[in-house]
Structures are given as structure tokens and as C-alpha cells.
Design a protein around this motif. Sequence first.
Motif, PDB file in Angstrom:
ATOM      1  N   LEU A 147       0.829  -1.206   0.000  1.00 33.09           N
ATOM      2  CA  LEU A 147       0.000   0.000   0.000  1.00 33.09           C
ATOM      3  C   LEU A 147       0.865   1.258   0.000  1.00 33.09           C
ATOM      4  CD1 LEU A 147      -2.941   0.940   0.119  1.00 33.09           C
ATOM      5  CD2 LEU A 147      -2.756   0.975   2.620  1.00 33.09           C
ATOM      6  N   ALA A 148       1.972   1.232   0.769  1.00 36.68           N
ATOM      7  CA  ALA A 148       2.873   2.391   0.805  1.00 36.68           C
ATOM      8  C   ALA A 148       3.506   2.629  -0.559  1.00 36.68           C
ATOM      9  CB  ALA A 148       3.952   2.160   1.865  1.00 36.68           C
ATOM     10  N   ILE A 149       3.929   1.548  -1.211  1.00 38.69           N
ATOM     11  CA  ILE A 149       4.526   1.682  -2.547  1.00 38.69           C
ATOM     12  C   ILE A 149       3.509   2.204  -3.542  1.00 38.69           C
ATOM     13  CG2 ILE A 149       5.511   0.380  -4.472  1.00 38.69           C
ATOM     14  CD1 ILE A 149       6.799  -1.474  -2.382  1.00 38.69           C
ATOM     15  N   ALA A 150       2.276   1.707  -3.449  1.00 31.71           N
ATOM     16  CA  ALA A 150       1.220   2.164  -4.361  1.00 31.71           C
ATOM     17  C   ALA A 150       0.965   3.657  -4.200  1.00 31.71           C
ATOM     18  CB  ALA A 150      -0.058   1.375  -4.105  1.00 31.71           C
ATOM     19  N   TYR A 151       0.914   4.139  -2.949  1.00 30.41           N
ATOM     20  CA  TYR A 151       0.718   5.569  -2.705  1.00 30.41           C
ATOM     21  C   TYR A 151       1.911   6.375  -3.224  1.00 30.41           C
ATOM     22  CZ  TYR A 151      -3.536   5.370   0.118  1.00 30.41           C
ATOM     23  OH  TYR A 151      -4.830   5.231   0.544  1.00 30.41           O
ATOM     24  N   ALA A 152       3.133   5.849  -3.043  1.00 26.03           N
ATOM     25  CA  ALA A 152       4.330   6.553  -3.520  1.00 26.03           C
ATOM     26  C   ALA A 152       4.316   6.670  -5.046  1.00 26.03           C
ATOM     27  CB  ALA A 152       5.588   5.829  -3.057  1.00 26.03           C
ATOM     28  N   VAL A 153       3.955   5.568  -5.731  1.00 26.79           N
ATOM     29  CA  VAL A 153       3.884   5.590  -7.194  1.00 26.79           C
ATOM     30  C   VAL A 153       2.814   6.557  -7.668  1.00 26.79           C
ATOM     31  CG1 VAL A 153       3.312   4.213  -9.228  1.00 26.79           C
ATOM     32  CG2 VAL A 153       4.799   3.260  -7.453  1.00 26.79           C
ATOM     33  N   PHE A 154       1.652   6.527  -6.999  1.00 27.49           N
ATOM     34  CA  PHE A 154       0.570   7.453  -7.353  1.00 27.49           C
ATOM     35  C   PHE A 154       1.027   8.901  -7.204  1.00 27.49           C
ATOM     36  CE2 PHE A 154      -2.844  10.224  -5.809  1.00 27.49           C
ATOM     37  CZ  PHE A 154      -3.702  10.186  -6.901  1.00 27.49           C
ATOM     38  N   PHE A 155       1.726   9.200  -6.106  1.00 27.79           N
ATOM     39  CA  PHE A 155       2.200  10.563  -5.874  1.00 27.79           C
ATOM     40  C   PHE A 155       3.197  10.986  -6.947  1.00 27.79           C
ATOM     41  CE2 PHE A 155       5.241  13.528  -3.918  1.00 27.79           C
ATOM     42  CZ  PHE A 155       4.368  14.554  -3.580  1.00 27.79           C
ATOM     43  N   MET A 156       4.127  10.083  -7.329  1.00 31.18           N
ATOM     44  CA  MET A 156       5.117  10.400  -8.360  1.00 31.18           C
ATOM     45  C   MET A 156       4.442  10.661  -9.696  1.00 31.18           C
ATOM     46  SD  MET A 156       8.077   7.647  -7.331  1.00 31.18           S
ATOM     47  CE  MET A 156       9.062   8.032  -8.786  1.00 31.18           C
TER      48      MET A 156
END
Length: 243
Positions: free
Chosen positions: A26-35
Amino acid sequence: MKLIIKNFLTVLKRFKTSSVLNILGLAIAYAVFFMIFVETYYDFSFDRNFKKSDSIFLYTHLMPSEFGVKYLRTKTTVTEMQKLSEQYPEVQNFCYFWEHDEVFNIEDENRRGQTVQLSATRVREDGFADMFTPEMLVGDVRQAFIPGNALLTESAAKELFGDVNPIGKIFFRHESDDINLWGKAFFRLNSDQPMTVAAVCKDFPDNCSLKNGIYFHQAEQDPANHWPYTSYIKIDPKNKVGF
């Protein structure tokens, strides 16, 4: 609320590995979304800082190659832009830029010999002032492009003169050859050209085609086969079809 927290902690204890993997995913998904969001915003807001951005277009044209395949080219000549403006009445104005790094130093005897490398851009002054409308801090943009004068962005003015009012100050532009050895740029200085600061404008944002540095006059007479210019044309958005 306490029951929810208690159940959450119970799940973590019973299923440690899967819970940690889910949290990391979930953290990686949020990071990718933010990028992706930041990159999308950067792309869609690029060059939108100009008041007339809806009317400014990068001039790009097709060029034939030796293999018979056409390719897009953004570099143009002064002559080509003049002919384009004369041929198409839809072109309300145009501006060409020749940007590269050059070496400068100021007149102060205490700093003679200490050079500063800054972005130097030769421009067509009429198109620049009309199309890109730089926000002036001091001086007159109309005086800045008289041969021998210059327009400095705020950061370049501070680099050369610190916090002193730079209007009327003399600095030296070094006509130089850019030499690249082992991936590093060196400059062979050929001559000193005195220039006078006639205006200072606010820095352009990073999300912008124009670089901060020193802007000065480019003569409208230039060899027809000289291709260093990146050019922009001003067209009413309603008339942009075909360009």
C-alpha cells in the motif's frame, strides 16, 4: 474506535508476514501514485507561467534525412523565421533563442580574473518582450536589447553583483569556445566584450523553457545556414490549424 484498533492489532499479531507485505504494498502504491501525479502536473503546467501561453507555440518542422525518412526538427534559422512571418498572416509575432553557457566577470578590480559561468541567451527582442512578458524588477526591457546592453534575471544579477543595484553596471562577456574533454566542459577565452546592465527581471520558474541567466540582442541578419535557434511563434489559438 477502540474495538477497531484492537482488531487491527490482533490481525497484525496473527498474520505478521501478510500484514507487513500488505502495508508495504500500500505504501509503494501511494508513492507511485504521488510520483505520477507530480510528473503529470509538471507536464501539464510546463510553460504555463507565461500570460500569453495559449498563443505561444514551439516551431517544429519536418526535415528530410539522407535515408528518405522525414524527422521533426526544432532548430531553425533567422531567415526561415522571417520568411514564415511574411508568408503566414496568422503569425502575429515570433521569437528565436540561441542559448548556451558563457563565461562572465565583473569590472570590480578586486574580482577581475574570477569568472562566473552563466546561461547566455541571444534573442529577438521584439518577440521576447511581447510574447514572454518578463516581470521587470528594475530597468527598461526596451533598453536591454540595444547592442552592448543586457537583461539579467534576478539570480544572475545576484551572482555577478550581489545585493547592489546592477543598473548601469559594467560586466564582461567572454567570447569563448566550448571544449569538452572527458565529459567536462572547459572554455578557451578569446576576447572581452563589455556589456551594460539595462534591466533585471524576476527569475523564470524551473518548470519553464526559458533559463535564468543573461539575455541580449541577436542581430536579425544571420547566415541562412546558421541553425542554432529554437523558435516560438505567436498565433491566435483559433487560427492554429495547419501549424
